[in-house]
Design a protein around this motif. Structure first.
Motif, PDB file in Angstrom:
ATOM      1  N   ARG A 147       1.092 -25.956  33.265  1.00 27.50           N
ATOM      2  CA  ARG A 147      -0.020 -24.553  34.577  1.00 27.50           C
ATOM      3  C   ARG A 147      -0.603 -23.630  34.292  1.00 27.50           C
ATOM      4  O   ARG A 147      -0.969 -22.680  34.895  1.00 27.50           O
ATOM      5  CB  ARG A 147       1.748 -24.342  34.225  1.00 27.50           C
ATOM      6  N   SER A 148      -1.479 -24.346  33.479  1.00 28.58           N
ATOM      7  CA  SER A 148      -2.396 -23.214  32.412  1.00 28.58           C
ATOM      8  C   SER A 148      -3.823 -23.037  33.843  1.00 28.58           C
ATOM      9  O   SER A 148      -5.116 -24.266  34.176  1.00 28.58           O
ATOM     10  CB  SER A 148      -2.830 -23.849  31.507  1.00 28.58           C
ATOM     11  N   LYS A 149      -3.967 -22.074  33.966  1.00 28.37           N
ATOM     12  CA  LYS A 149      -4.866 -21.978  34.739  1.00 28.37           C
ATOM     13  C   LYS A 149      -6.365 -21.807  33.531  1.00 28.37           C
ATOM     14  O   LYS A 149      -7.520 -22.007  33.784  1.00 28.37           O
ATOM     15  CB  LYS A 149      -5.282 -20.432  35.596  1.00 28.37           C
ATOM     16  N   LEU A 150      -6.221 -21.554  32.323  1.00 32.04           N
ATOM     17  CA  LEU A 150      -7.365 -21.272  31.641  1.00 32.04           C
ATOM     18  C   LEU A 150      -7.584 -23.069  31.297  1.00 32.04           C
ATOM     19  O   LEU A 150      -8.680 -23.295  31.105  1.00 32.04           O
ATOM     20  CB  LEU A 150      -6.707 -20.645  30.725  1.00 32.04           C
ATOM     21  N   ALA A 151      -7.054 -23.508  30.788  1.00 28.95           N
ATOM     22  CA  ALA A 151      -7.515 -25.419  30.990  1.00 28.95           C
ATOM     23  C   ALA A 151      -8.081 -25.269  32.053  1.00 28.95           C
ATOM     24  O   ALA A 151      -8.959 -26.547  31.553  1.00 28.95           O
ATOM     25  CB  ALA A 151      -5.567 -25.737  30.357  1.00 28.95           C
ATOM     26  N   GLU A 152      -7.439 -25.308  33.447  1.00 31.23           N
ATOM     27  CA  GLU A 152      -8.911 -25.918  34.067  1.00 31.23           C
ATOM     28  C   GLU A 152      -9.813 -25.479  34.587  1.00 31.23           C
ATOM     29  O   GLU A 152     -10.783 -26.133  35.130  1.00 31.23           O
ATOM     30  CB  GLU A 152      -7.532 -25.166  35.678  1.00 31.23           C
ATOM     31  N   ALA A 153     -10.061 -23.655  33.791  1.00 34.53           N
ATOM     32  CA  ALA A 153     -11.495 -23.149  33.818  1.00 34.53           C
ATOM     33  C   ALA A 153     -12.204 -24.762  32.885  1.00 34.53           C
ATOM     34  O   ALA A 153     -13.536 -24.257  33.410  1.00 34.53           O
ATOM     35  CB  ALA A 153     -11.584 -22.044  33.943  1.00 34.53           C
ATOM     36  N   LEU A 154     -11.307 -24.125  31.599  1.00 35.43           N
ATOM     37  CA  LEU A 154     -12.392 -25.513  30.624  1.00 35.43           C
ATOM     38  C   LEU A 154     -12.637 -26.627  30.652  1.00 35.43           C
ATOM     39  O   LEU A 154     -13.579 -26.846  29.717  1.00 35.43           O
ATOM     40  CB  LEU A 154     -11.282 -24.854  28.854  1.00 35.43           C
ATOM     41  N   ALA A 155     -12.556 -27.104  31.659  1.00 30.85           N
ATOM     42  CA  ALA A 155     -12.387 -28.307  31.840  1.00 30.85           C
ATOM     43  C   ALA A 155     -13.491 -28.483  32.223  1.00 30.85           C
ATOM     44  O   ALA A 155     -13.312 -29.856  33.403  1.00 30.85           O
ATOM     45  CB  ALA A 155     -10.947 -29.019  32.143  1.00 30.85           C
ATOM     46  N   ARG A 156     -13.701 -27.587  33.802  1.00 27.82           N
ATOM     47  CA  ARG A 156     -15.376 -27.546  34.267  1.00 27.82           C
ATOM     48  C   ARG A 156     -16.042 -28.068  34.047  1.00 27.82           C
ATOM     49  O   ARG A 156     -16.498 -27.340  33.208  1.00 27.82           O
ATOM     50  CB  ARG A 156     -15.425 -26.290  35.109  1.00 27.82           C
ATOM     51  N   PRO A 157     -17.420 -29.114  34.740  1.00 26.18           N
ATOM     52  CA  PRO A 157     -18.180 -29.559  34.271  1.00 26.18           C
ATOM     53  C   PRO A 157     -19.182 -29.316  33.526  1.00 26.18           C
ATOM     54  O   PRO A 157     -19.898 -28.929  32.647  1.00 26.18           O
ATOM     55  CB  PRO A 157     -18.810 -30.668  35.932  1.00 26.18           C
ATOM     56  N   ALA A 158     -19.323 -27.260  33.879  1.00 26.81           N
ATOM     57  CA  ALA A 158     -20.177 -26.994  33.565  1.00 26.81           C
ATOM     58  C   ALA A 158     -20.099 -26.694  31.585  1.00 26.81           C
ATOM     59  O   ALA A 158     -20.983 -25.994  31.046  1.00 26.81           O
ATOM     60  CB  ALA A 158     -20.080 -25.054  34.219  1.00 26.81           C
ATOM     61  N   VAL A 159     -18.901 -26.279  31.874  1.00 26.82           N
ATOM     62  CA  VAL A 159     -18.826 -26.234  30.240  1.00 26.82           C
ATOM     63  C   VAL A 159     -18.446 -27.240  29.041  1.00 26.82           C
ATOM     64  O   VAL A 159     -18.928 -27.380  28.525  1.00 26.82           O
ATOM     65  CB  VAL A 159     -16.638 -25.746  30.458  1.00 26.82           C
TER      66      VAL A 159
END
Length: 187
Positions: A152-164
């Motif tokens: 349910r983590s929105k932060l985990a989703e953002a951290l997994a973005r290719p740019a990161v």
């Protein structure tokens, strides 16, 4: 099983196996692959790609490349592997910036990196937008506090973005798994 003199304990963290029927790697076969590479004291933990073994002291990155090649030869597909020694796992656990003993294992995660990511990769993430979720960078690890769990983590989703994460192998384990791997790699 007794550890051989001149060896160290390592944990192999395989990324993206046994998920949704893809990249099936039975743990018994993974143990055989590791033993075939000459490693001893081989154990697996869970079905999600965690193995512990002893080997002559080597560069963890070289051990990971050897394991990736052996898995590809045995199973016919590539799997990203990170290998960390027991000392690094203990250092990760000791340096955790969150109160691990007070949290459920599903609330705290460690993402292990093949190399240290530059802090500026995370600069675009506005921390306040994700509260109460938080993250902190450590030595080749990112600690993630996600009170509702990773799914349910929105932060985990953002951290997994290719740019990161582009160009760096990374794999995440919940804190229960981290603690068990620390235990299994004790010398």
């Amino acid at each position: 099983m007794t550890k051989k003199v001149g060896t160290r304990k390592y944990a192999a963290l395989l990324r993206g196996i046994n998920v949704g029927g893809h990249k099936k790697v039975p743990m018994a076969e993974l143990r055989s692959v590791l033993e075939g590479l000459g490693h001893g004291d081989v154990q697996t933990y869970l079905q999600s790609g965690n193995a512990v073994f002893s080997a002559a002291q080597k560069d963890p990155a070289a051990l990971a490349r050897e394991l990736e090649a052996a898995i590809e030869a045995h199973f016919g597909f590539r799997v990203a592997c990170l290998v960390v020694d027991g000392d690094h796992l203990r250092a990760v656990a000791d340096a955790c910036p969150f109160p691990a003993a007070e949290l459920e294992g599903r609330q705290l995660h460690a993402t292990f990196f093949s190399e240290q990511p530059a802090a500026d990769r995370f600069a675009a993430l506005a921390a306040a937008d994700f509260l109460p979720e938080e993250f902190r960078l450590g030595d080749r690890v990112l600690y993630l506090y996600a009170p509702q769990g990773l799914g349910r983590s929105k932060l985990a989703e953002a951290l997994a973005r290719p740019a990161v994460v582009k160009g760096i192998d990374a794999t995440t384990r919940n804190w229960n798994t981290v603690a068990k791997l620390v235990e299994l790699t004790r010398a």
